[in-house]
Design an enzyme around this catalytic site. Structure first.
Site, PDB file in Angstrom:
ATOM      1  N   CYS A   1       0.842  -1.195   0.000  1.00 13.79           N
ATOM      2  CA  CYS A   1       0.000   0.000   0.000  1.00 13.79           C
ATOM      3  C   CYS A   1       0.883   1.254   0.000  1.00 13.79           C
ATOM      4  O   CYS A   1       1.568   1.522  -0.964  1.00 13.79           O
ATOM      5  CB  CYS A   1      -0.963  -0.037   1.183  1.00 13.79           C
ATOM      6  SG  CYS A   1      -2.284   1.187   1.033  1.00 13.79           S
TER       7      CYS A   1
ATOM      8  N   HIS B   1      -3.750  -5.414   0.715  1.00  8.30           N
ATOM      9  CA  HIS B   1      -3.112  -5.740   1.992  1.00  8.30           C
ATOM     10  C   HIS B   1      -3.168  -7.238   2.281  1.00  8.30           C
ATOM     11  O   HIS B   1      -4.100  -7.703   2.941  1.00  8.30           O
ATOM     12  CB  HIS B   1      -3.829  -5.001   3.126  1.00  8.30           C
ATOM     13  CG  HIS B   1      -3.549  -3.549   3.179  1.00  8.30           C
ATOM     14  ND1 HIS B   1      -2.507  -3.020   3.895  1.00  8.30           N
ATOM     15  CD2 HIS B   1      -4.170  -2.501   2.606  1.00  8.30           C
ATOM     16  CE1 HIS B   1      -2.503  -1.697   3.767  1.00  8.30           C
ATOM     17  NE2 HIS B   1      -3.501  -1.352   2.988  1.00  8.30           N
TER      18      HIS B   1
ATOM     19  N   GLU C   1      -1.409  -8.845   4.398  1.00  3.25           N
ATOM     20  CA  GLU C   1      -1.268  -9.068   5.843  1.00  3.25           C
ATOM     21  C   GLU C   1      -2.619  -8.961   6.558  1.00  3.25           C
ATOM     22  O   GLU C   1      -2.780  -9.484   7.658  1.00  3.25           O
ATOM     23  CB  GLU C   1      -0.247  -8.093   6.451  1.00  3.25           C
ATOM     24  CG  GLU C   1      -0.750  -6.685   6.786  1.00  3.25           C
ATOM     25  CD  GLU C   1      -0.987  -5.785   5.578  1.00  3.25           C
ATOM     26  OE1 GLU C   1      -0.802  -6.247   4.434  1.00  3.25           O
ATOM     27  OE2 GLU C   1      -1.384  -4.627   5.779  1.00  3.25           O
TER      28      GLU C   1
END
Lengths: 284, 1013
Positions: free
Chosen positions: A96, A235, A237
């Site tokens: 990001c 994202h 994660e």
């Protein structure tokens, strides 16, 4: 074998540093959140680490363009260290805002395949979404299986959230763009989840919200020619566990949690981080 | 110093787009139905520095412009360039900040500028930013002045215009650098209080002190005391009168905002119906504090209540969690963007200032606005509700997103009366280790006399003077612009990173935030711990020189924490601040002298006893009188149903702003940063069905969760503010139950927003409004005791009125109740979307004859189809019994038996069932026969409390029914694949609505984005 040391940058408005460090630790890394200024001032050096992560956030409020001011700090203050890091074959990921930083420092997409080491020249950009809005929404991603990217090996398709206002990938020179495509550096794209896995990738811009930002050729993330430096707007994660997927209450709950690992509850995003940790271990 | 102008504009061409300009074009269409051909944008920078223009010009692409997508010009206006602007626009508007207003892009640009061109020792160098918009194809009916008025707020911004004539003559607007007017330092003044009562009051009024006569007299008397005069003389301060510093300090500390004088007052309460005639000595102590302290004796998890910046509960062995909600109503009325942003970043600081410092991990936002499509009159100085909505939303979005804190829960409520004062509630949840590495318990502050007190973060400026006292007054046309500020999330984020590191290193002995009242409140409150402090205002870093002592002391400039550090830890603390590029300045020391001692250099400018400062304010004596409101009745039998009957009413109800989807707004908040959000604000197959509560699993790798929910029901105040309070609490709890909260470990926050309730010429109905407050608090106590729900923190905002006399607008009394609590395992939670055809649908609870003040009554009254909204308001007669049902349902969810649950509130069973079909994109057949003894209208649309709709898989149905035995459950029907919702009452079909048309009705109303492109 000792766990690979991962530097997770933070400071100045980076804000996904905690979870980014956590996911590396979940797959056998030894992550440390470390303030950018420790590297700038020289009281720590990048060389101590084997993986570098630039997490998401709003470094410097994204004023003057996302990732730009942080990119400048790194471009001017960490130039030699970053060059040496890539030259030493160590992986870097930007997620990001971190992707935006890597693009604006010129680390991504980087120079050509025959001269792969960083020259810190910006060749692409990430700009305001066509919608004009920051949005948090889930998208479907598909990966180029031939990409040299060490982070994405064996991953075909995952769901992920995007959370950005400036995620539209632009690269004005179609010659440069085609060169990236030929070298399989267009690692990950937004795809229509209705397509068959493996057949979703297309250069034709998808409509909103399948492509959340209007990226050229539906680009969600790219890698450099070495395959070591990788950046993406979504994202991974944020989907380290299945309970973070918006559909999890619509599915039958899988089995119990292992005591020291996520087991069946592991989310689709975690493999990317495991790939990097395993890559580092394999090179020792 | 020279000022250099740099302008940047997006490149034109294949695949390029001027998104900023296009957003303006789409908003003009969405808000005003104006079609403009094209809008182009230019970003401008005015660089005040000693760097040569040519040097700046050579590096513009390194800093100001992104050469891939933007062009830049130095010392030249883009509009003069026919290469970039070949066509002449119809209008050009340039908007910049007024002097002294926070310019975040400017500060960031200056930071970047220094990376390239270091400017050592130049305190005055800086960068100011502006935007220029060029309009092409502008309808001739639109004046440039009107256009400019919609694009800027003249309280904080300047606009320079070129209309079509100016454009055709190439007279382009060139905005100049906003030079701050010089401030003149006025030495502390002696404020003579030996004056008449009228003069005392006039002093309070003109000085914006917001103190009443008795309070002014109390201060007057204080300075007549001989011992006090002698002790003052001994430190060399004017002995027989306050200084302006002291008077300002007392006004801030004693403000309604800081001291909650109405909640602390002695109330004479009369109920004209029951004949009750009693005195209540502090609503707060009686109805909020006492019940919570009683509960604290029964449980071991209430760690800290009331006295700190937020309430803290133990969550597991290693971690505790805390929550706080605040309102920022008055500033948001004046500048919706800046007001709301300071609201959210301000409440984040409350969390950071809890105990020895907690990490903010989740935000909640609840807004109350006038109707976005309002086409009636607007009083002077008030913005249109749609503009308030956009501004507030943008402020909270930027504040929350840039701080990296997910917004996990919230609500938006509409009522005409919120035009007078929007309500902007911002809440934050925090987490902290129960023990720090040095062994101290983190929820306990440990200051000692001798500790050095730092001001950390931003600097003090002229902005934000009188926020606390201003918010304790009604809004008028003359409300001061200095009460408006713009937050700076990045400065705050740097500070937050640094403070949490300092906490873990054991460097902090005491911490609090600088909010209302500035240093006077933050240091003043912390000084109570050690019983004294000595402040030197000359050491306080300023945004510009020349501020007077009182201004430094009370300024509410943002992004500041006040932190106490032991002298031996100061060096380590300084080093940490330097690493993080955070300004940290020692400005005071704690003492045990009993005095709040303020100096400016060598001179004492304030010398007040801690006791007088904090406990000197006299208790208000107030009158309260209840009479039941008697609005026109809502009588369903006299209503002529429209042609399509209840089906048509359902689509109209789904489109009501109070019910309609807020997705296009909420999706602009980051709701899952930190990678912990297990139930997001929107759920279901297309992730667009309503979520009831936020669920997070804050420890990475561990599914142990927290639930965050809210309830708000201001409509009911039109009948009974007590019922309003009960409904708010019940709704918050039900929402949390839907997510599987552990009902034996949940805590609540009460945030009251009331109109002025002190009887006066301005407020002739003050007694009634105070009686509403009394009833609300009595219900709050009754319900919270029954639900074993401690109120661990709260806030009140008591002057939510606009104007005076006939034109006065008072908000409906509004309680926001927030709940946060334990969720044992987020893998076992439920969402509102129906999951699959065949799922069995049950109603939990009973539908009673309670249509008073319901959403359907308001809708049909507003349209003229019903005479009024009166009738029986929903009541909560037996909350103890409800709790046992809630516990049964919650544990069924935790056991994995229930994956579908939705709270039944606005619009009753009909709307709840429709929303569940929308989330699952399925149909359902529902029979409301047997769901209660009430009329079909009540069973369809009534908002009786204590109800849920749940879905259960057929194979689990028997287990579920057994699990819930003894609780009121009724089989409603089955989910099917018909793509329509049918609701029947026995043999009568009431509703047949296609799922697609429900989706359409629900999603359209509040989508004000103007589309994607």
């Amino acid at each position: 074998m000792t766990a690979p040391k991962v530097a997770v940058l933070f400071g100045f408005g980076i804000n996904c540093d905690h979870e980014t460090a956590a996911v590396f630790n979940l797959v056998g890394g030894d992550a440390e959140r470390i303030h950018v200024n420790h590297f700038v001032s020289g009281n720590r050096v990048l060389e101590e680490f084997e993986i570098l992560a630039v997490p998401g956030g709003f470094s410097f409020g994204d004023h003057l363009g996302s990732g730009r001011l942080m990119g400048n700090r790194m471009r001017f203050a960490l130039r030699e260290q970053l060059h040496a890091f890539v030259a030493a074959g160590k992986p870097i990921i930007g997620i990001c805002n971190g992707f935006q930083v890597l693009v604006k420092t010129g680390l991504l997409p980087g120079p050509s395949a025959d001269q792969p080491l960083p020259d810190f020249v910006q060749r692409a950009s990430l700009t305001l979404n066509d919608s004009g809005r920051y949005e948090d929404r889930w998208v479907t991603l598909e990966f180029d299986e031939h990409s040299p990217c060490i982070w994405t090996k064996g991953i075909q398709r995952i769901d992920c959230p995007v959370r950005h206002g400036e995620g539209k990938f632009v690269m004005p020179s179609s010659t440069d763009f085609d060169a990236l495509a030929a070298n399989h550096q267009l690692t990950v794209r937004y795809v229509d989840p209705a397509t068959k896995p493996g057949q979703g990738i297309s250069d034709q811009p998808l409509p909103f919200p399948l492509s959340p930002n209007g990226s050229m050729r539906n680009i969600a993330g790219i890698c450099d020619a070495t395959g070591l430096v990788f950046g993406l707007m979504p994202h991974p994660e944020a989907v380290y566990a299945k309970w973070l997927h918006p559909d999890h209450t619509r599915k039958t709950a899988p089995g119990p949690l292992d005591s020291d690992a996520l087991g069946e509850w592991e989310g689709e995003g975690l493999q990317m981080f495991r790939n990097a940790v395993e890559y580092v271990l394999s090179k020792r | 110093m020279a000022v250099t102008r740099v302008e940047v504009t997006p490149k034109q061409g294949e695949g390029m787009r001027d998104v900023r300009g296009d957003v303006i074009r789409r908003q003009l269409k969405a808000d005003h139905n104006i079609d403009v051909g094209e809008v182009r944008s230019i970003n401008g920078f005015l660089i005040k520095s000693n760097t040569e223009k040519a040097d700046i010009a050579s590096r513009v692409n390194d800093l100001f412009a992104d050469p891939i997508i933007e062009d830049a010009l130095t010392d030249e206006l883009f509009l003069t360039s026919s290469e970039h602007f070949p066509t002449t626009p119809d209008a050009v508007i340039t908007i910049g900040f007024k002097p002294g207003v926070t310019d975040n892009p400017g500060s960031a640009a200056y930071d970047g500028f220094q990376t390239i061109f270091p400017q050592p020792d130049l305190v005055d160098a800086s960068i100011s930013t502006y935007h220029t918009y060029a309009f092409f194809g502008l309808p001739e009916t639109i004046t440039t002045e009107w256009l400019a008025s919609t694009l800027h707020n003249n309280l904080i911004q300047r606009a320079v215009l070129a209309d079509s004539t100016a454009c055709s003559n190439a007279q382009w607007p060139a905005i100049d650098y906003p030079e701050k007017p010089p401030q003149t330092l006025t030495p502390p003044q002696r404020m003579d209080l030996e004056i008449s009562d009228e003069a005392l009051l006039s002093l309070s009024d003109t000085g914006l002190l917001a103190l009443n006569l008795e309070e002014m007299q109390t201060i007057q008397a204080h300075y007549r005391d001989e011992t006090i005069r002698q002790s003052r003389a001994s430190v060399g301060i004017v002995p027989d009168a306050p200084t302006d510093v002291e008077l300002e300090c007392l006004a801030q500390t004693w403000s309604e905002h800081c001291k909650h004088k109405i909640f602390a007052s002695k109330i004479h309460h009369i109920d004209s119906e029951t004949g009750e005639d009693t005195y209540i000595d502090s609503i707060f102590k009686t109805h909020i504090m006492k019940p919570t302290h009683d509960l604290q004796k029964e449980v071991d998890w209430l760690l800290s209540v009331f006295h700190d910046n937020s309430g803290v509960i133990a969550w597991n062995e290693e971690w505790s969690v805390c929550m706080k909600a605040e309102t920022h109503n008055s500033p948001s009325a004046l500048d919706p963007y800046g007001g709301a942003m300071t609201g959210i970043v301000g409440v984040n600081r409350d969390i950071l200032g809890t105990g020895l410092g907690a990490r903010p991990i989740a935000n909640t936002d609840v807004f109350c606005f006038g109707p976005p499509n309002w086409d009636g009159e607007l009083p002077d100085n008030l913005f249109h509700p749609s503009r308030v909505f956009r501004g507030v939303h943008a402020g909270v979005r930027v504040g929350g997103n840039e701080s990296g804190i997910p917004t996990v829960n919230g609500a938006i409520v509409f009522d005409d009366r919120y035009i007078g004062k929007p309500l902007v509630y911002c809440g934050t949840v925090g987490i902290m280790p129960r023990k720090l590495p040095d062994g101290r318990e983190s929820h306990i502050k440990t200051p000692t006399a001798g500790d050095v007190v730092y001001m950390v973060g931003g600097r003090v400026g002229y902005d934000g003077i009188h926020g606390a006292t201003f918010s304790s007054l009604e809004l008028t046309e003359e409300s001061p612009s200095s009460a408006v500020q713009i937050g700076d999330p990045i400065t705050q984020k740097k500070m937050l990173d640094m403070v949490l590191e300092a906490r873990d290193a054991g460097l902090i002995s005491c911490i609090t935030d600088n909010g209302a009242g500035g240093l006077s409140s933050s240091i003043g409150e912390m000084a109570e711990y050690t019983n004294g402090c000595e402040i030197d205002l000359e050491k306080v870093p300023l945004k510009q020189p020349g501020l007077s002592a009182w201004e430094i002391l009370v300024s509410e400039s943002q992004e500041r924490m006040t932190i106490a550090v032991r002298p031996e830890d100061c060096a380590a603390f300084d080093a940490m601040a330097a690493l993080h590029e955070v300004e940290a300045t020692p400005v005071a020391t704690f003492t045990n002298t009993g005095m709040f001692h303020v100096k400016y250099g060598e001179d004492t400018v304030a010398y007040l006893s801690i006791e007088f400062l904090h406990d000197g304010v006299p208790q208000l004596q107030l009158e309260s009188e209840w009479r039941t409101p008697t609005p026109e009745q809502f009588n369903p039998e006299s209503i002529q149903l429209p042609q399509e009957g209840h089906s048509e009413l359902l689509l109209r109800m789904l489109a009501r702003p109070n019910i309609a989807s807020k997705e296009s707004w909420v999706r602009q908040y980051d709701h899952e940063v930190i990678a912990q959000t297990a139930v997001k604000p929107f759920v279901g197959v297309h992730r667009d069905g309503p979520g009831d509560a936020g669920v997070i699993a804050p420890l990475h790798g561990d599914p142990h969760g927290l639930v965050i929910s809210c309830g708000i029901a201001p409509r009911y105040s039109d009948l009974d503010a007590g019922a309003m309070a009960a409904a708010s609490i019940d709704e918050a709890v039900r929402n949390a139950v839907c997510a599987g909260i552990n009902v034996d470990k949940m805590a609540g926050l009460d945030n009251f927003c009331w109109p002025d309730s002190i009887e006066s010429a301005k407020t002739p109905d003050g007694k009634f409004k105070l009686a509403q407050l009394v009833r609300a608090n009595r219900e709050l106590e009754r319900v919270c005791r029954a639900y074993k729900l401690p109120c661990v923190s709260g806030k009140d905002s008591m002057k939510n009125d606009y104007g005076t006399g006939e034109n006065k607008i008072s908000i409906p009394p509004t309680l926001l109740y927030s709940v946060f609590g334990d969720q044992p395992d987020v893998r076992f939670t439920a969402t509102s979307d129906f999951k699959n055809p065949g799922e069995k649908i049950y109603l939990i609870g009973e539908s009673k004859e309670e249509l008073g003040a319901s959403e359907i009554a308001f809708m049909l009254h507003e349209s003229g189809e019903a005479a009024g909204i009166g009738g029986q308001v929903p009541l909560l007669p037996n909350p103890e019994r409800n709790l046992t049902t809630y516990r049964a349902l919650s544990t069924a969810i935790q056991a994995g038996l229930i994956r579908t649950a939705h709270d039944c509130s606005e619009g009753g069973v009909a709307v709840a069932a429709a929303e569940m079909c929308i989330g699952g994109r399925v149909g359902a057949e529902i029979d409301i026969d047997g769901t209660g003894e009430s009329s079909d209208w009540s069973r369809l649309w009534g908002e009786s409390l204590g109800r849920f709709i749940v879905g259960v898989q057929p194979e689990d149905e028997a287990d579920f029914v057994e699990w819930m035995s003894g609780h009121p459950i009724t089989l409603l029907g089955t989910v099917n694949d018909s793509d329509k919702l049918s609701i029947v009452d026995g043999y009568d079909t009431l509703i047949e609505a296609a799922t697609d048309s429900m989706v359409d009705a629900w999603q359209k109303t509040l989508d004000m984005t103007g589309g994607v492109a």
